[in-house]
Design a protein around this motif. Structure first.
Motif, PDB file in Angstrom:
ATOM      1  N   TRP A   1       0.828  -1.211   0.000  1.00  0.00           N
ATOM      2  CA  TRP A   1       0.000   0.000   0.000  1.00  0.00           C
ATOM      3  C   TRP A   1       0.861   1.259   0.000  1.00  0.00           C
TER       4      TRP A   1
ATOM      5  N   PRO B   1      -7.152  -5.993   4.099  1.00  0.00           N
ATOM      6  CA  PRO B   1      -7.687  -5.240   2.952  1.00  0.00           C
ATOM      7  C   PRO B   1      -8.974  -5.877   2.424  1.00  0.00           C
TER       8      PRO B   1
ATOM      9  N   LEU C   1      -3.059  -5.587  -4.003  1.00  0.00           N
ATOM     10  CA  LEU C   1      -3.605  -4.728  -2.946  1.00  0.00           C
ATOM     11  C   LEU C   1      -4.515  -5.510  -2.005  1.00  0.00           C
TER      12      LEU C   1
END
Length: 520
Positions: free
Chosen positions: A267, A284, A311
């Motif tokens: 990130w 996440p 991500l």
């Protein structure tokens, strides 16, 4: 003292040596070392910042070398190291030469013309890379200091201006080091501890008690959270599958220190780490739109930036209306789901991002959405339904451990009088028990067990073994599907605190593997 900076590329990135030489000649600044436009423009920014901060810019000809020479230098993070390199070289050449730190130092930061320092991307990754190379001191923007301090042993100074950073180069007292790691102290005050597992506070919109009915869907999500299993929900529009899955983050435990380090690095490289955030403690939860491109999902572009797959590392990738995603995008999920990483290659260079994510998908059963409904008629032809589901290839579907057909239960006889689901707090107890057992037993989630580990950690009773063999023959399960059922059964047993997989655990796992509507 040697000044270093960092050039991000992919997950790894590279340290860059900043060297400054002052020599006779017409006053000018020469920059060598394969710099991109942003780095070349740093000459003007750092020159103005030095003068506006009250320092004397050296009247000599300034040569700045960024090495290795064949590595392309990108980004605005070179402003501060260039300015401090020039100032330190000027001080050393003066008659009243000042003493500087003896240790090598990592420096990153973008300069405003006034001399103030702006935040940059990739500070956590830079600090981790520097630490691996034995550089244990860094000067970074004040807003990025928290993420740099998460690197074990790193001594950090968060500077607000060029003057602050220059003073830190001369005095060791400015640098602070994090005093060890204490699990209990690192979580936010609102964190809830169940056993040895932490959960985030239950925020507004994350209470499962508000969901009416859908017991099988919620039970499937509870098992998925406990073991990290991939999940598919199929149901008519408006049945509540998307709303219920969006509450899923409330069932996920907070990340451990080791898990949070890699998530924070990704990130930070992407430049989306929340301000003043030290570690990404929350798993996440990425929810890309169905129009997402292949590059947006996998990553790439300039500098090989991470995509949605990376991500979502150590978290969830939720594809709502999954059948509307491009087939090429869906097929790219297969390798990361199996290997837990994704390799990107651009312009002769490659990088490997970790991508150990949990795939959650929600989809309509057919183009009109009414297939399997008790109260509505499906107007789709058999060919249209078949074409709709062909986007989900057999290899991808074989990697989905839990499958639930969600009925529109508000249309049932009970209507609004349907019983409320269990609360989020109640669901967490079984999840915490299973997570704690897995961390102590194999240090990984059950969904990630390898074949040899399944044999070791998944003992079964004779009844469970017999039911597994019967289900494999009856439903024509592939070896991967059989292994998937065993891992889900292992999670269900862990939720009950059972060391051995019993027949009831295997039966529930098989029922989640084979949907009664036989869709997919």
């Amino acid at each position: 003292m040697q000044i270093y900076s960092f050039s991000p590329f992919g997950y790894e990135g590279s340290l860059v040596t900043v060297e400054v030489d002052l020599r006779r000649g017409i006053p000018a600044v020469d920059l060598v070392g394969l710099a991109d436009s942003a780095v070349k423009e740093a000459r003007e920014r750092m020159t103005a910042a030095i003068k506006n901060c009250g320092f004397d810019f050296p009247p000599e000809r300034v040569l700045i070398s960024l090495s290795p020479a064949d590595l392309k230098k990108e980004g605005a993070g070179f402003d501060l190291p260039l300015a401090l390199g020039v100032l330190s070289a000027s001080e050393k050449n003066s008659t009243s030469a000042a003493d500087f730190l003896d240790d090598d130092v990592l420096i990153m930061g973008e300069l405003e013309l006034s001399g103030r320092i702006r935040a940059v991307k990739g500070v956590h990754a830079a600090a981790a890379t520097a630490s691996a190379c034995g550089i244990m001191r860094c000067i970074v923007p004040a807003v990025n200091a928290a993420e740099a301090r998460e690197v074990s042993g790193m001594r950090v100074y968060g500077a607000n201006s060029l003057e602050d950073a220059f003073l830190a180069l001369k005095d060791d007292k400015y640098f602070t080091e994090r005093k060890g790691f204490c699990e209990d102290e690192e979580f936010e005050s609102g964190a809830v501890k169940i056993g040895d597992v932490y959960f985030d506070g239950i925020g507004e919109g994350f209470e499962y008690a508000d969901v009416k009915g859908q017991k099988k869907l919620i039970r499937g999500l509870q098992i998925a959270a406990a073991g990290g299993h991939n999940f598919l929900a199929v149901g008519a529009p408006g049945c509540g599958k998307t709303m219920t899955i969006q509450k899923f983050p409330a069932l996920l435990p907070l990340l451990t220190n080791e898990e949070a380090q890699s998530v924070t690095r990704i990130w930070s490289l992407a430049g989306i780490l929340p301000g003043n955030q030290s570690l990404m403690r929350k798993s996440p939860f990425r929810m890309p739109h169905c129009t997402s491109s292949l590059e947006g999902m996998c990553g790439g572009g300039v500098g090989c930036k991470p995509g949605e797959i990376s991500l979502a590392h150590n978290g969830v990738l939720f594809l709502d209306e999954a059948a509307e995603f491009r087939s090429s995008v869906l097929q790219t999920l297969r390798v990361p789901l199996e290997s837990g990483s994704i390799t990107l290659s651009r312009a002769g260079r490659s990088t490997v991002y970790p991508a150990r994510f949990q795939l959650m998908m929600a989809s309509n059963p057919c183009p009109c959405g009414n297939y399997g409904s008790d109260s509505k008629i499906c107007l789709c032809s058999a060919g249209a339904v078949d074409k709709y589901w062909k986007k989900f290839s057999s290899p991808l579907m074989d990697r989905i451990d839990l499958r639930v057909f969600v009925k529109n239960e508000v249309d049932s006889e009970e209507g609004v009088n349907m019983k409320t689901s269990a609360s989020t707090a109640d669901l967490r107890f079984s999840i915490a028990k299973a997570v704690e057992i897995q961390r102590k037993r194999q240090a990984k989630k059950n969904a990630h067990l390898r074949p040899e580990e399944i044999e070791k950690y998944c003992p079964k009773t004779d009844g469970a073994r017999l039911y597994q063999e019967m289900a494999a023959v009856r439903y024509g399960f592939s070896p991967r599907a059989i292994a998937s059922c065993v891992k889900v059964a292992r999670t269900i047993a862990d939720m009950e605190g059972s060391e051995i997989i019993e027949e009831k655990h295997m039966e529930e796992a098989v029922n989640f593997r084979v949907d009664p509507m036989d869709i997919g």
